[in-house]
Each structure stands twice: as C-alpha cells, then as structure tokens.
Design a protein around this motif. Structure first.
Motif, PDB file in Angstrom:
ATOM      1  N   ILE A 191      50.202  37.368  41.927  1.00  0.00           N
ATOM      2  CA  ILE A 191      48.918  38.338  41.801  1.00  0.00           C
ATOM      3  C   ILE A 191      49.972  39.611  41.437  1.00  0.00           C
ATOM      4  O   ILE A 191      50.680  40.404  42.399  1.00  0.00           O
ATOM      5  N   SER A 192      49.806  40.238  40.361  1.00  0.00           N
ATOM      6  CA  SER A 192      50.375  41.416  39.906  1.00  0.00           C
ATOM      7  C   SER A 192      49.253  42.665  39.848  1.00  0.00           C
ATOM      8  O   SER A 192      47.981  42.181  39.615  1.00  0.00           O
ATOM      9  N   ILE A 193      49.581  43.754  40.611  1.00  0.00           N
ATOM     10  CA  ILE A 193      48.550  44.725  41.116  1.00  0.00           C
ATOM     11  C   ILE A 193      49.220  46.077  40.184  1.00  0.00           C
ATOM     12  O   ILE A 193      50.194  46.375  40.205  1.00  0.00           O
ATOM     13  N   PHE A 194      47.987  46.808  39.479  1.00  0.00           N
ATOM     14  CA  PHE A 194      48.170  47.661  39.016  1.00  0.00           C
ATOM     15  C   PHE A 194      47.044  48.700  39.163  1.00  0.00           C
ATOM     16  O   PHE A 194      45.780  48.478  39.245  1.00  0.00           O
ATOM     17  N   ARG A 195      47.299  50.134  38.809  1.00  0.00           N
ATOM     18  CA  ARG A 195      46.236  51.100  38.781  1.00  0.00           C
ATOM     19  C   ARG A 195      46.634  52.096  37.680  1.00  0.00           C
ATOM     20  O   ARG A 195      47.993  52.223  37.529  1.00  0.00           O
ATOM     21  N   ASP A 196      45.827  52.637  37.099  1.00  0.00           N
ATOM     22  CA  ASP A 196      45.974  53.518  35.932  1.00  0.00           C
ATOM     23  C   ASP A 196      46.658  52.725  34.494  1.00  0.00           C
ATOM     24  O   ASP A 196      45.906  53.208  33.523  1.00  0.00           O
ATOM     25  N   PHE A 221      53.703  40.587  32.563  1.00  0.00           N
ATOM     26  CA  PHE A 221      52.786  39.305  32.157  1.00  0.00           C
ATOM     27  C   PHE A 221      53.452  38.051  32.362  1.00  0.00           C
ATOM     28  O   PHE A 221      52.849  37.200  32.562  1.00  0.00           O
ATOM     29  N   PRO A 222      54.681  37.822  31.899  1.00  0.00           N
ATOM     30  CA  PRO A 222      55.610  36.494  32.142  1.00  0.00           C
ATOM     31  C   PRO A 222      55.385  36.201  33.586  1.00  0.00           C
ATOM     32  O   PRO A 222      55.506  35.032  33.990  1.00  0.00           O
ATOM     33  N   TYR A 223      55.236  37.211  34.642  1.00  0.00           N
ATOM     34  CA  TYR A 223      55.503  36.697  35.946  1.00  0.00           C
ATOM     35  C   TYR A 223      54.203  36.573  36.569  1.00  0.00           C
ATOM     36  O   TYR A 223      54.269  36.258  37.919  1.00  0.00           O
ATOM     37  N   MET A 224      53.037  36.854  36.269  1.00  0.00           N
ATOM     38  CA  MET A 224      51.773  36.803  36.765  1.00  0.00           C
ATOM     39  C   MET A 224      50.962  35.627  36.449  1.00  0.00           C
ATOM     40  O   MET A 224      50.861  35.172  35.393  1.00  0.00           O
ATOM     41  N   ASN A 225      50.195  35.479  37.473  1.00  0.00           N
ATOM     42  CA  ASN A 225      49.077  34.280  37.575  1.00  0.00           C
ATOM     43  C   ASN A 225      47.721  34.939  37.715  1.00  0.00           C
ATOM     44  O   ASN A 225      46.843  34.389  37.119  1.00  0.00           O
ATOM     45  N   ALA A 226      47.536  36.066  38.319  1.00  0.00           N
ATOM     46  CA  ALA A 226      46.465  36.668  38.642  1.00  0.00           C
ATOM     47  C   ALA A 226      46.705  38.347  38.394  1.00  0.00           C
ATOM     48  O   ALA A 226      47.579  38.771  38.573  1.00  0.00           O
ATOM     49  N   LEU A 227      45.775  39.117  37.906  1.00  0.00           N
ATOM     50  CA  LEU A 227      45.909  40.495  37.608  1.00  0.00           C
ATOM     51  C   LEU A 227      44.885  41.288  38.570  1.00  0.00           C
ATOM     52  O   LEU A 227      43.682  40.994  38.358  1.00  0.00           O
ATOM     53  N   LEU A 232      41.268  39.928  38.729  1.00  0.00           N
ATOM     54  CA  LEU A 232      40.704  39.945  40.253  1.00  0.00           C
ATOM     55  C   LEU A 232      40.367  41.605  40.444  1.00  0.00           C
ATOM     56  O   LEU A 232      40.971  42.493  39.898  1.00  0.00           O
ATOM     57  N   ASP A 233      39.485  41.712  41.206  1.00  0.00           N
ATOM     58  CA  ASP A 233      39.074  43.126  41.548  1.00  0.00           C
ATOM     59  C   ASP A 233      40.070  43.499  42.833  1.00  0.00           C
ATOM     60  O   ASP A 233      39.783  43.102  43.967  1.00  0.00           O
ATOM     61  N   LEU A 234      41.006  44.648  42.556  1.00  0.00           N
ATOM     62  CA  LEU A 234      41.790  45.112  43.521  1.00  0.00           C
ATOM     63  C   LEU A 234      40.852  45.612  44.837  1.00  0.00           C
ATOM     64  O   LEU A 234      41.457  45.506  45.956  1.00  0.00           O
TER      65      LEU A 234
END
Length: 168
Positions: A110-115, A122-128, A148-150
C-alpha cells in the motif's frame, strides 16, 4: 496452524505511513482480536534507542546483539542486518505483519501519499491510500492498483485481509 498475513506500506517521509499503520494495528488488535507484528525500516539510522548513560544504551553501544526485557516489553537491538525471514522468526506467533518501508520486499504494498503522488512508486504498489489533498484524475493510475481512503482504517484493513501475502 492458522495462516499468517503480511503487507507492506511505502511512501515518502511525512506522508502518514506510521499514523496509518498505528491506526490499522490498533483496530486489528482491539476490534478483530488479532495479534499484530510490525517491522519499521529505518533507512537513515535515525531511530534512537533509549538514552545515553542508561544500561540498555551502553549494552547496545557495544555492538552486541541485545535483548532488553521487562514485565511489559522486550526490545531487540541488533547491530547486524537481518533478512526478513530472520526478523519474522523473532516475533514468534502473530496473525498479521505490517511492514513500513522496504519497498523491494515481495509483499503486497500500500503506497501512501498526500498532496502529490510520486509516480515512481507505481511499479511497487498494489493499492494507493490517499486523502482529499490528491486529485486522482490528475494521474494515470495503473489498472491493477486499488484506491483506498487514507483516513478510513477499516477500508485499509478490508484490503489487507483480502490481499495480504500468506506467509509460510
């Protein structure tokens, strides 16, 4: 033996990885009655263990492998790199392993981002997992990545329970 699950979380500094992991872990433990193990990667060796002058600090400072145990916790200090399997074996029994960082591990991620989203992930994530600060239509998200909703740990937990890797 019941199955053990593992999932990883990645994202840039201050994206909310630790906060999300703590929320997810608390809900898994309290609401789902599961045993949770957490591995936190410290790539810059910034973690501080105890306070200079105290016995546990002095022991760890020798370079030895050190376990500090008390009635409420056990802390493992290691001066050598450990492979994932070695670290997992230290935990003993658990239901779900949450890993922060270590984006090259073969775990659902699961990759997590704000802003802003760093598309290099992208190549490493299964969910965002994102919040309202991201306009997802500004990005060409890969088809196989689930959104997903952080700020909704239950949403993240459902994804984990359905997509985490089963450990041997």
């Amino acid at each position: 033996m019941k199955k053990r699950l593992a999932v990883a979380f990645t994202g840039p500094s201050n994206s909310g990885k630790t906060t999300l992991i703590l929320k997810v872990a608390r809900k898994l433990i309290h609401d789902h009655q599961l045993q949770v193990a957490i591995i936190k990667n410290d790539p810059k060796d910034k973690a501080q263990f105890d306070v200079p002058g105290k016995d546990s600090y002095k022991m760890s400072d020798t370079g030895a492998e050190v376990v500090v145990t008390s009635p409420t916790r056990t802390t493992f200090f290691s001066q050598r790199h450990k492979e994932l399997d070695e670290i997992i074996s230290l935990f003993g029994e658990f239901d779900i392993l949450l890993v922060e960082g270590l984006k090259n591990l073969p775990l659902p991620r699961i990759s997590i981002f704000r802003d802003v989203i760093d598309t290099d992930y992208f190549p490493y994530m299964n969910a965002l997992a994102i919040d309202h600060t991201i306009t997802i239509t500004d990005y060409d998200l890969p088809d196989n990545v689930e959104l997903l909703d952080l700020n909704n740990p239950d949403n993240v937990i459902n994804w984990i329970l359905n997509n985490a890797k089963v450990l041997e």
